[in-house]
Design an enzyme around this catalytic site. Structure first.
Site, PDB file in Angstrom:
ATOM      1  N   ASP A  15       0.935  -1.252   0.199  1.00  0.00           N
ATOM      2  CA  ASP A  15      -0.027  -0.112  -0.021  1.00  0.00           C
ATOM      3  C   ASP A  15       0.914   1.291   0.064  1.00  0.00           C
ATOM      4  OD1 ASP A  15      -1.689   1.973   0.639  1.00  0.00           O
ATOM      5  OD2 ASP A  15      -2.296   1.239   2.284  1.00  0.00           O
TER       6      ASP A  15
ATOM      7  N   TYR B  63       1.492   0.202  15.094  1.00  0.00           N
ATOM      8  CA  TYR B  63       0.515  -0.043  14.000  1.00  0.00           C
ATOM      9  C   TYR B  63       0.793   0.874  12.804  1.00  0.00           C
ATOM     10  CZ  TYR B  63      -3.691  -0.501  11.331  1.00  0.00           C
ATOM     11  OH  TYR B  63      -4.613  -0.805  10.437  1.00  0.00           O
TER      12      TYR B  63
ATOM     13  N   LYS C 250      -2.780  -2.596   8.050  1.00  0.00           N
ATOM     14  CA  LYS C 250      -2.926  -3.912   8.246  1.00  0.00           C
ATOM     15  C   LYS C 250      -2.079  -4.900   7.225  1.00  0.00           C
ATOM     16  CE  LYS C 250      -5.210  -6.425  11.066  1.00  0.00           C
ATOM     17  NZ  LYS C 250      -4.719  -6.346  12.405  1.00  0.00           N
TER      18      LYS C 250
HETATM   19 MG    MG Z   1      -4.591  -2.389   2.335  1.00  0.00          MG
END
Ligand code: MG
Length: 366
Positions: A11, A230, A233
């Site tokens: 991403d 974090y 994901k």
């Molecule tokens: Mg993603």
């Protein structure tokens, strides 16, 4: 002929939050690959699923090849430059390190690879999931490779009757790869006992016991293990060889009609049903629901056919409607109980600070 199939995914920026990468970003990746991949690759295919871009490629250089990984890393960097220039959200989000160091594993992008002896005809599936993590594949691939209720080939095909070997990795162990090998059907209950814990134990690969050939490769990277916090994901990719000594395409797809609940959804912190969607699907409701796309290929000497979109069929429209209902149902209880991930999975996010502050205000009373 020995062929390596590699898929590298990241991403690196998307439109309007986490919906999808821009056309300009995808075009930059395509331009980069067209200009730079000729001497290295036999073929490649670029796609997006939610906010992730995947580069699927074939070559003869084996798994973990430095130059193939570097090519993908540089393609993602070129894309990140466009994402930054055009103000996309989360530009370069999955590129967690500043420089390339021989292998993109540990740098942020997800990787699934396998080196195979190409069969006379070589059909395989490429799955990409967004807004979830690698444990999302535990149930569907367990059912497809070990349960005759879903995979009739386990009963009907002599080539499959010996079953499959599962390599399962403990993704909570950071220092090294901590792996166990278990065989189905003899150790079915042991496999199930591990795979139920999708945040800790994840299928890394599956192998045919009749031929010893690899059937499945799954990306098992966990970003918070790399970043220490974090950052997004782990949106896993998977390669699955089908037919012959492996389950038929339809047997691998069948368990995806469950829409089973997986980790992910909004802020990667919730539980939602995994929805099989058309290629290049976007995400929407509550930054989800968690989606999976599937592209089927045939391959000859490493050359890929065009992709067939495995979830683009009226049957899956009906399934998607059911899964949308499941998504709405669990969302009705908001933050409460099993609709949100347990604290162990949230500890890399901002809630840690909040709980620390509240801890100080607790008082003991009779
Ligand atoms: Mg993603």
């Amino acid at each position: 002929m020995k062929i390596t199939i590699s898929v590298l995914k990241a991403d690196i920026g998307s439109i309007g939050g986490h919906i999808k990468p821009s056309l300009a970003l995808l075009q930059e990746i395509r331009n980069f690959m067209a200009a730079s991949s000729r001497d290295l690759l036999i073929d490649y295919y670029i796609s997006s699923t939610g906010d992730d871009i995947a580069i699927l490629c074939t070559h003869t250089r084996g798994t973990g090849d430095k130059q193939v990984h570097q090519l993908a890393w540089e393609a993602f960097q070129a894309g990140t430059a466009v994402a930054r220039k055009t103000g996309l959200y989360g530009a370069g989000q999955d590129l967690l390190k500043d420089s390339f160091s021989g292998n993109v594993k540990g740098l942020g992008p997800a990787v699934a690879e396998m080196e195979i002896e190409e069969r006379e005809n070589e059909p395989f599936l490429f799955f990409a999931a967004d807004k979830t993590d690698p444990g999302a594949y535990n149930l569907p691939f367990y059912l497809a490779f070990a349960d005759p209720m879903y995979c009739s080939g386990l009963i009907l095909s002599p080539k499959m009757s010996q079953g499959y070997k599962f390599r399962i990795i403990d993704v909570s162990y950071i220092e090294k790869n901590r792996v166990i090998e278990l065989v189905a059907p003899e150790e079915l209950y042991d496999i199930a006992a591990l795979l139920r814990d999708t945040e800790k134990y994840v299928i890394e690969s599956i192998w045919s016991r009749s031929t010893g050939n690899q059937a499945v490769a799954i990306s098992t990277q966990r970003l918070h293990n790399i970043a220490g916090k974090y950052t997004g994901k782990d949106d896993p990719v998977a390669l699955v060889r089908v037919q012959g000594e492996f389950p038929a395409t339809g047997e691998v797809l069948a368990p995806f009609n469950i829409g089973h609940y997986v980790a992910g959804f909004m802020r990667g912190s919730h539980i939602g049903p995994l929805m099989p969607c058309r290629l290049n699907a976007t995400v929407s409701y509550f930054d989800g629901p968690p989606v999976v796309t599937g592209a089927a290929f045939s391959m000859k000497e490493g050359r890929l056919s065009e992709p067939a979109d495995v979830f683009d069929h009226p049957y899956w429209d009906a399934i998607r409607a059911q899964i949308a209902q499941k998504a709405s149902e669990i969302r009705r209880q908001g933050f409460c109980g099993p609709s949100m991930l347990p604290y162990s999975e949230l500890e890399y996010g901002g809630v840690v600070e909040k709980l620390k502050q509240l801890e100080k205000r607790f008082a003991l009373s009779d």
